[in-house]
Design an enzyme around this catalytic site. Structure first.
Site, PDB file in Angstrom:
ATOM      1  N   LEU A   1       0.827  -1.200   0.000  1.00 40.03           N
ATOM      2  CA  LEU A   1       0.000   0.000   0.000  1.00 40.03           C
ATOM      3  C   LEU A   1       0.860   1.249   0.000  1.00 40.03           C
ATOM      4  CD1 LEU A   1      -2.579  -1.060   2.712  1.00 40.03           C
ATOM      5  CD2 LEU A   1      -3.110  -0.608   0.329  1.00 40.03           C
ATOM      6  N   GLY A   2       2.005   1.135   0.578  1.00 37.85           N
ATOM      7  CA  GLY A   2       2.840   2.317   0.660  1.00 37.85           C
ATOM      8  C   GLY A   2       4.054   2.057   1.507  1.00 37.85           C
ATOM      9  N   GLN A   3       4.858   3.082   1.615  1.00 39.82           N
ATOM     10  CA  GLN A   3       6.089   2.969   2.378  1.00 39.82           C
ATOM     11  C   GLN A   3       6.120   4.103   3.372  1.00 39.82           C
ATOM     12  OE1 GLN A   3       8.982   0.809   1.898  1.00 39.82           O
ATOM     13  NE2 GLN A   3       9.735   1.810   3.763  1.00 39.82           N
TER      14      GLN A   3
ATOM     15  N   GLY B   1       7.661   5.891   7.048  1.00 39.27           N
ATOM     16  CA  GLY B   1       8.981   6.086   7.619  1.00 39.27           C
ATOM     17  C   GLY B   1       9.426   4.911   8.463  1.00 39.27           C
TER      18      GLY B   1
ATOM     19  N   GLY C   1       8.612   1.686   7.757  1.00 43.04           N
ATOM     20  CA  GLY C   1       8.651   0.446   7.003  1.00 43.04           C
ATOM     21  C   GLY C   1       7.459   0.368   6.060  1.00 43.04           C
ATOM     22  N   PRO C   2       7.478  -0.644   5.171  1.00 48.51           N
ATOM     23  CA  PRO C   2       6.403  -0.770   4.187  1.00 48.51           C
ATOM     24  C   PRO C   2       5.094  -1.250   4.809  1.00 48.51           C
ATOM     25  CG  PRO C   2       7.929  -2.599   3.994  1.00 48.51           C
ATOM     26  CD  PRO C   2       8.507  -1.681   5.011  1.00 48.51           C
ATOM     27  N   VAL C   3       3.998  -0.917   4.119  1.00 44.86           N
ATOM     28  CA  VAL C   3       2.675  -1.343   4.575  1.00 44.86           C
ATOM     29  C   VAL C   3       2.039  -2.182   3.473  1.00 44.86           C
ATOM     30  CG1 VAL C   3       0.423  -0.597   5.384  1.00 44.86           C
ATOM     31  CG2 VAL C   3       2.426   0.794   5.864  1.00 44.86           C
TER      32      VAL C   3
ATOM     33  N   ASP D   1       3.957  12.824  14.310  1.00 45.55           N
ATOM     34  CA  ASP D   1       4.024  12.781  12.852  1.00 45.55           C
ATOM     35  C   ASP D   1       2.632  12.887  12.243  1.00 45.55           C
ATOM     36  OD1 ASP D   1       5.238  12.734  10.417  1.00 45.55           O
ATOM     37  OD2 ASP D   1       5.536  10.573  10.349  1.00 45.55           O
TER      38      ASP D   1
END
Ligand SMILES: *[C@@H]1O[C@H](CO)[C@@H](O)[C@H](O)[C@H]1NC(C)=O
Ligand SMILES: *[C@@H]1O[C@H](CO)[C@@H](O)[C@H](O)[C@H]1NC(C)=O
Ligand SMILES: *[C@@H]1O[C@H](CO)[C@@H](O)[C@H](O)[C@H]1NC(C)=O
Ligand SMILES: *[C@@H]1O[C@H](CO)[C@@H](O)[C@H](O)[C@H]1NC(C)=O
Ligand SMILES: *[C@@H]1O[C@H](CO)[C@@H](O)[C@H](O)[C@H]1NC(C)=O
Ligand SMILES: *[C@@H]1O[C@H](CO)[C@@H](O)[C@H](O)[C@H]1NC(C)=O
Ligand SMILES: *[C@@H]1O[C@H](CO)[C@@H](O)[C@H](O)[C@H]1NC(C)=O
Ligand SMILES: *[C@@H]1O[C@H](CO)[C@@H](O)[C@H](O)[C@H]1NC(C)=O
Ligand SMILES: *[C@@H]1O[C@H](CO)[C@@H](O)[C@H](O)[C@H]1NC(C)=O
Length: 827
Positions: A516-518, A520, A522-524, A637
């Protein structure tokens, strides 16, 4: 006394003047009086100093109070000598002392400084500390913090100071209507391993266990969250004290020792306008000191709660059976070291039995040994009967009676108990029996476990580690995995622990197409469990230097946070050296795609009313993190790509607690590792690493302005004539051209007033100085118009400097954001 007409006429004027002097300047000086009807107010108006009475009593006392309704007393001067009427006065006497005078002008209480000072002034500080200064040089002669009553306030020091030869203790009241010194006191004694204790009439009543530089290890649920801002200072020369300072100092929160001996943290819940107990000890029956006597061990979850430590038997079987545990236990067989040397020759040595998850005994002796030397040193010293080695503390030895031992179901430390050789022999025989039973048993268990696992996996695709797998009676046969062994079984029970294979299957072996995305961290990946439940799996990068225990601690705690505006954390997976977090999957992905996104979402355009719902939802989620959850999490964040939307476009904050998981216990107000995203980071955080709720407020302000304008904070370039969104918003604000700031796609401009209000709130949030920014609950009141007259914002941060944008490739779950970068680097 005779007054002339002129004096009588003057009197009211003088009185009024007097009142305004004593309250406005907040100072008492020689020849100035504080009368019963008057109060001294601290600069920030949080504390007042004045007279009060207690329920069911007509006595008048003088003290410091929280300036709430009704005032909450935190310090009493004349606790032993009340005034009988309301004609008492407070002043500075000729010898420079702060005194309370009764109606006969007799001093009933004095600050008792000597030698005398010619000219001194008393003043109530914003911390609630009443100080007496020498006016000639500003030297502090006396302060109420050096003589606490029953309350422990921020920046106060509780403990022993050898330089001034003073011991600061909290001393309970006799009852809520009588503040005289009661039977309980609390504080820190100079021991080689300091801890907090409560005493009843001078005898131990409760103790926290040693301080490991982060938490007190005898208080299992006292995670670093609760101790945010705590510090135990120990110079190893006799000065040792505990103090604390919350990142958000204006919070109304304090500790108190109540008249029945409970140490409580209280927090003013603004929604209820009442004090709420957020933490309290003693909490269980076992917390009462020495409940099970010498060599007894207390476990609140078992029945009876007391048992003898292994190798020990009740001193008096009869009494013990009846539940009178005061006499405790005795050794079953004498230690070899206690016997005469003849026996020693045969190589029959004492040995140490490991007891896990223990509250260590009282009266630890700290010895400067490391690692192996800790056990060897204990073995050599015949008076040493137990040891423990714990990071942050070091090597602890015990001699004499082991008192106040507890068995925890989570947390605690390993305690090694010295036993005689013969106990080991018995243990061996026992082990032989186990060796036979265990294989048979484990086969049965394995079959049973397999069936139940299948069943569970069918249902949800996760397995909840149960007692079957990790029960106490079978410590040895669950050793396949070093990691699993390390983890405290109880923690696993509380948390959903996913099997690595299940997650791998769910995400097609973490295939790129599932990504799904990266973020900060780690990847998801998107995943689908066997039962059809959709999940998002965050595979944490390896950089976290955190230990497994700490990781589990944090995850357990964070998984308990539940709020409709937070993305739900289902559980985690720690296998094969990986750490993964499993979240609910949010089909509509993240807010940034809607705000700044491409055509594909054009039909899902966010009109103003939807944006208002989103803004308020984020605010509520943030409020929950900051205070309602009791854990006080600072997100650090917050940004559009971390706001996910559910199918009704309700916002949910994601990645909360990540900063915490990653930074481990660095959750003091300063951090050497800045986690965050340029453009959203408050100036004091980006530049000095100082964070607080107000740095989240800053990020929220940026987000608010982005939602209103539909433009990224970082999308501005020099050619726009403004350096950043903030500068642009400020320009529009001072130029009275707010329409230009609003997303052109928003057509509901008849709602102008509401939009202006939002812009104003946004600008208030991004003000340069943290203390100028409102807190989240105020923000919510401002947004919902509960507060009518909003203050005027000051010029935001970063409007005169080059924009802090940086190109990068940061994505989090569902984000297609390639402009901001989540940075994690040393300063
Ligand atoms: C005051 O007195 C009333 C009646 O005797 C009693 O119910 C109440 O608990 C008392 N309050 C305190 C604080 O002692
Ligand atoms: C107490 O002292 C004040 C002046 O400081 C005086 O006016 C008053 O009469 C005195 N009262 C008594 C009872 O002595
Ligand atoms: C005491 O100090 C105040 C100011 O702090 C000053 O106005 C006053 O004159 C001083 N009095 C004496 C006796 O020194
Ligand atoms: C008293 O001393 C403190 C600490 O030095 C100082 O902050 C404060 O301004 C002083 N107050 C007065 C009235 O001199
Ligand atoms: C410290 O104070 C105690 C009494 O509070 C006294 O007995 C002792 O002598 C003092 N020690 C020093 C070094 O002043
Ligand atoms: C002190 O706290 C305990 C625990 O919350 C409570 O049961 C007790 O009533 C409190 N004592 C008083 C006098 O309020
Ligand atoms: C428990 O035993 C001790 C010592 O044997 C005795 O003094 C005490 O009274 C007993 N307590 C109760 C509640 O029976
Ligand atoms: C050990 O020996 C000493 C004399 O050397 C004696 O007094 C003591 O009773 C002996 N102890 C035991 C347990 O035998
Ligand atoms: C060990 O022996 C030393 C003296 O050699 C003593 O001071 C210390 O208290 C003993 N006990 C422990 C538990 O280390």
């Amino acid at each position: 006394m005779k007054l002339s007409t002129r004096e009588i006429l003057l009197f009211p004027v003088v009185l009024v003047l007097f009142l305004s002097i004593s309250t406005a300047s907040g100072i008492i000086s020689t020849n100035k009086f504080l009368r019963d009807s008057e109060t001294l107010v601290s600069n920030d108006k949080r504390f007042i100093f004045g007279f009060f009475s207690l329920e069911n009593s007509t006595n008048r006392y003088v003290g410091v109070m929280f300036n709430v309704q009704p005032p909450t007393v935190v310090w009493v001067a004349n606790r032993e000598r009340p005034l009988q009427d309301s004609r008492g006065r407070v002043t500075i006497s000729d010898d420079g002392n702060l005194v309370i005078l009764n109606s006969q002008n007799r001093s009933i209480w004095s600050s008792n400084i000597s030698p005398a000072v010619r000219n001194s002034t008393a003043q109530l500080l914003d911390t609630g500390n009443l100080i007496l200064n020498d006016s000639s040089n500003g030297r502090v002669l006396w302060e109420s913090f050096r003589d606490p009553s029953d309350c422990f306030l921020q920046t106060m020091k509780i403990g022993v100071d050898v330089s001034t030869n003073t011991t600061n203790l909290l001393k309970s009241w006799i009852s809520p209507s009588d503040p005289s010194v009661g039977s309980f006191s609390a504080g820190i004694q100079p021991e080689t391993v300091p801890q907090i204790s409560i005493w009843k009439n001078g005898k131990p009543h409760w103790r926290s266990g040693p301080w490991n530089k982060q938490v007190f290890i005898g208080v299992p649920d006292m995670t670093s969250f609760y101790l945010n801002g705590f510090d135990l200072v120990n110079d190893n020369k006799g000065t040792v004290y505990l103090t604390y300072l919350y990142a958000n100092q204006v919070e109304l929160m304090y500790f108190t020792l109540n008249s029945t001996g409970f140490l409580q943290q209280k927090y003013m819940d603004p929604s209820k306008n009442d004090w709420e107990v957020t933490w309290e000890f003693p909490a269980t029956e076992c917390d009462f000191y020495g409940k099970c006597g010498p060599f007894g061990s207390c476990d609140p979850t078992s029945s009876p709660i007391c048992s003898c430590l292994e190798g020990f038997k009740p001193t008096n079987e009869e009494e013990w059976r009846k539940g009178n545990w005061t006499r405790g236990c005795n050794r079953k067989s004498m230690l070899e070291s206690e016997r005469n040397s003849s026996n020693l020759e045969q190589g029959k040595q004492d040995w140490f039995l490991k007891l896990q998850s223990m509250k260590v005994p009282d009266s630890a002796i700290w010895v400067p040994f490391v690692d192996e030397d800790c056990v060897n040193g204990c073995l050599r010293n015949t008076s040493c009967i137990a040891y423990s080695y714990y990071t942050g503390i070091g090597c602890m030895h015990w001699e004499g009676n082991l008192l106040d031992v507890q068995k925890f179901s989570m947390g605690g430390v390993d305690l090694f108990l010295r036993l005689s050789y013969s106990e080991r022999d018995q243990k061996r025989e026992y082990k032989v029996i186990i060796a036979i039973i265990v294989p048979v048993g484990s086969i049965i268990l394995a079959i049973f476990g397999y069936i139940s696992c299948k069943y569970v996996a069918k249902r949800r695709g996760w397995k909840r580690m149960s007692k079957i797998f990790l029960s106490e009676s079978s410590p040895n046969y669950y050793k396949e995995d070093k990691i699993t062994e390390d983890i405290n079984q109880a923690k696993l029970e509380e948390l959903l622990v996913y099997n690595f294979d299940i997650l791998a299957n769910a995400t097609e072996n973490f295939h790129l197409s599932s990504k799904l995305g990266q973020g900060g961290f780690g990847p998801v990946y998107k995943g689908k469990l066997p039962d059809g439940q959709e999940i998002a799996v965050k595979r944490l990068s390896q950089s976290s230097g955190q230990g497994l225990q700490e990781f589990m601690n944090e995850v357990v705690v964070i998984s308990k946070l539940q709020h409709r505006n937070l993305v739900r954390l289902f559980g985690c997976c720690i296998e094969r050296g990986e750490k993964m977090l499993v979240y609910e999957y949010m089909p509509k992905r993240s807010l940034d795609a809607y705000l700044f996104g491409s055509q594909q979402q054009a039909e899902e355009f966010l009109d103003w009313s939807k944006r208002v719902i989103i803004i308020e939802g984020i605010g509520r989620g943030l409020l929950y993190l900051h205070r309602d959850s009791r854990l006080r999490i600072i997100h650090r964040d917050l940004k559009a790509s971390n706001i996910l939307l559910d199918e009704y476009l309700n916002p949910k904050i994601s990645d909360f607690g990540m900063a915490k998981i990653f930074a481990g216990n660095q959750d003091q107000a300063n951090t050497s590792r800045v986690v965050g995203t340029y453009g959203y980071m408050a100036p004091e955080y980006a530049m000095e690493g100082r964070f607080s709720e107000k740095s989240d407020v800053y990020s929220f302000g940026v987000l608010l302005l982005e939602i209103i304008s539909g433009r990224r904070n970082t999308s501005f370039h020099q050619d726009d004539g403004a350096l950043s969104l903030l500068a642009w918003a400020w320009k529009c604000w001072i130029g009275n051209k707010i329409v230009e700031l609003v997303d052109p796609k928003i057509t509901e401009l008849h709602l102008g007033k509401e939009i202006v209000r939002c812009v104003q709130v946004g600008l208030l949030c991004v003000q340069e100085y943290a203390e100028d920014r409102p807190n989240v609950s105020t923000i919510l009141s401002m947004l919902t118009s509960e507060i009518d007259n909003l203050p005027s914002p000051k010029q935001p941060a970063f409007t005169t400097r080059p924009s802090f944008s940086k190109k990068g490739t940061s994505k989090s779950q569902g984000s297609v954001n390639n402009v901001t970068v989540t940075i994690m680097e040393g300063r």
